[in-house]
Design a protein around this motif. Sequence first.
Motif, mmCIF file in Angstrom:
data_model
loop_
_atom_site.group_PDB
_atom_site.id
_atom_site.type_symbol
_atom_site.label_atom_id
_atom_site.label_comp_id
_atom_site.label_asym_id
_atom_site.label_seq_id
_atom_site.Cartn_x
_atom_site.Cartn_y
_atom_site.Cartn_z
ATOM 1 N N HIS A 82 0.670 -1.495 0.118
ATOM 2 C CA HIS A 82 0.065 -0.041 0.245
ATOM 3 C C HIS A 82 1.031 1.725 0.150
ATOM 4 O O HIS A 82 1.882 0.729 0.050
ATOM 5 C CB HIS A 82 -0.769 -0.062 1.116
ATOM 6 C CG HIS A 82 -0.275 -0.070 2.352
ATOM 7 N ND1 HIS A 82 0.099 1.100 3.225
ATOM 8 C CD2 HIS A 82 0.631 -1.175 3.632
ATOM 9 C CE1 HIS A 82 0.690 0.818 4.028
ATOM 10 N NE2 HIS A 82 1.244 -0.128 4.474
ATOM 11 N N ASP A 93 6.183 2.032 4.961
ATOM 12 C CA ASP A 93 5.339 1.110 5.562
ATOM 13 C C ASP A 93 4.909 1.164 3.919
ATOM 14 O O ASP A 93 4.288 2.484 3.475
ATOM 15 C CB ASP A 93 4.685 1.640 6.721
ATOM 16 C CG ASP A 93 3.294 1.006 7.561
ATOM 17 O OD1 ASP A 93 3.037 0.115 6.171
ATOM 18 O OD2 ASP A 93 2.557 1.750 8.196
ATOM 19 N N GLU A 127 -4.914 0.626 3.414
ATOM 20 C CA GLU A 127 -4.469 -0.666 4.038
ATOM 21 C C GLU A 127 -4.563 -0.399 5.590
ATOM 22 O O GLU A 127 -5.177 -1.049 6.864
ATOM 23 C CB GLU A 127 -2.559 -0.817 4.005
ATOM 24 C CG GLU A 127 -2.450 -2.070 4.550
ATOM 25 C CD GLU A 127 -1.818 -1.685 6.317
ATOM 26 O OE1 GLU A 127 -1.165 -2.641 6.819
ATOM 27 O OE2 GLU A 127 -1.601 -0.884 5.905
ATOM 28 N N GLU A 128 -4.636 1.619 5.455
ATOM 29 C CA GLU A 128 -5.030 2.252 6.882
ATOM 30 C C GLU A 128 -6.301 2.083 6.965
ATOM 31 O O GLU A 128 -6.544 2.509 6.343
ATOM 32 C CB GLU A 128 -3.759 3.627 7.282
ATOM 33 C CG GLU A 128 -2.285 2.887 6.681
ATOM 34 C CD GLU A 128 -1.460 2.522 7.704
ATOM 35 O OE1 GLU A 128 -1.721 2.124 8.503
ATOM 36 O OE2 GLU A 128 -0.189 2.513 7.642
ATOM 37 N N GLN A 195 8.957 -3.865 10.815
ATOM 38 C CA GLN A 195 7.983 -2.627 12.413
ATOM 39 C C GLN A 195 8.024 -3.334 13.405
ATOM 40 O O GLN A 195 7.226 -3.068 14.144
ATOM 41 C CB GLN A 195 6.518 -2.418 11.333
ATOM 42 C CG GLN A 195 6.687 -2.416 10.089
ATOM 43 C CD GLN A 195 4.974 -1.858 10.061
ATOM 44 O OE1 GLN A 195 3.713 -2.891 10.086
ATOM 45 N NE2 GLN A 195 4.739 -0.925 9.866
ATOM 46 N N HIS A 385 5.449 3.814 11.867
ATOM 47 C CA HIS A 385 4.411 4.584 12.201
ATOM 48 C C HIS A 385 5.026 6.193 13.380
ATOM 49 O O HIS A 385 4.472 6.415 13.810
ATOM 50 C CB HIS A 385 3.186 3.934 13.222
ATOM 51 C CG HIS A 385 2.518 2.771 12.391
ATOM 52 N ND1 HIS A 385 1.746 2.355 12.712
ATOM 53 C CD2 HIS A 385 2.115 2.455 10.953
ATOM 54 C CE1 HIS A 385 0.547 1.305 11.635
ATOM 55 N NE2 HIS A 385 1.497 2.262 10.729
HETATM 56 MN MN MN Z 1 1.013 0.971 8.655
#
Ligand code: MN
Length: 412
Positions: A82, A93, A127-128, A195, A385
């Motif tokens: 994404h 990300d 995606e978020e 992550q 993030h």
């Molecule tokens: Mn993310």
Amino acid sequence: MKIAIHHERLNSEIEALAAFSDADPPAVTRVVFTSTDLRARAWVKARCEDAGLTIRQDAIGNTFARWVGSNPTAPVVGTGSHIDAIPNAGKYDGVTGVLGGLEAIRALQGAGVHPRHSIELLIFTSEEPTRFGIGCLGSRLLAGTLSAGAAKKLTDNDGTSIDEVRRKAGFSGELEQVMLPSGYFKAFVELHIEQGALLEREQKHLGLVERIAAPASLRVLIEGAGGHAGGVLMSDRRDALCAAAEIVLAIEHAARSSGAVDTVATVGICDVFPGAVNSIPAKVRLGVDIRDTDLLRRDRVMRVLDEVCHAVSAKRQVSIHSELLNADAPTDCAPAIVATLAQACEKHGFTFLPVTSRAYHDSLFISQIAPVAMLFIPCRNGYSHRPDEYASPEDITRGALVLAETLATLAA
Ligand code: MN
Ligand code: GLV
Ligand code: MN
């Protein structure tokens, strides 16, 4: 066949995409269907077209960029991720999987590979969960784990319906058409930053994901009574924020005492109404995120949340309403694809670690309709993030190379 990743191009594209942002650098904010997101999509699609890929977009804006194989009707080998980014995010990300996937395809083209199966790069929509409250909107619809009917009930944070938002963004087909037919994918492989800090700590080049944790999210609305911060005596108060505080700490305690490191719970949203320093909070909205690799443990924390809401409501005379947004199941990656990734690592002398993904990804949902696997790239200090998220060009290049090798094997 010598596959060469053009690492300067890949890393300069990652930098270029980060400039499509509604935050000051190095932070990236790119919320789905904002004009910034649409400009970023157009930029990525142009790069895909430059590579000779054929583009298709569905009604929710999932984008498919296909390198047509010699057997165009054979099931597709998919990759991708994404490009939407939460507020105040970093630049890797999702993006690493999209641009790394594109670079893998270009590297295979450059090496003279002629795949039998088409190889398709996917850019999944939202995606978020930032805008519509639910993550992996595009992949849920592709897999049919979210029905078109349920999706149509979603509204964004301003109360605008998803149909209105997507049509304004230029995606006007029928949501019923988004779901992919069974057998569409032969395999799907997603490249992503870790992550977490395990790969860095263990000094491994890459992580091969074996299992993806199960996320659940809820919205909790607490309604008490507002009033003057000076005038209303403490004994007369029904403060919604104090009730929320009890709930937040109880969720934290439930996750901490589960007995497993895989249990995590976060309250990442706390909206206070009316939000004035001299006014007692009348209403609070909490956004709760609970995850685990084990469904029973995850659901135990959800039950604690339910119990604590009842108890706090009775004790503080506030009304509490909790709405379940999603509660998904964990998934296992396909051992055969994980083995193919491992072989590609070995071929190039890259060290690797079997890992669990505690973040969720579009692959979690695509696993409902296809064998999936994920390849993790280390990220500095495990930061993600947040604006200082960082993956080194060397690690990204290794990831793209292993992805390219794997796509070549799967599509042969
Ligand atoms: Mn993310
Ligand atoms: C995806 O961004 C997640 O929250 O795991
Ligand atoms: Mn991601």
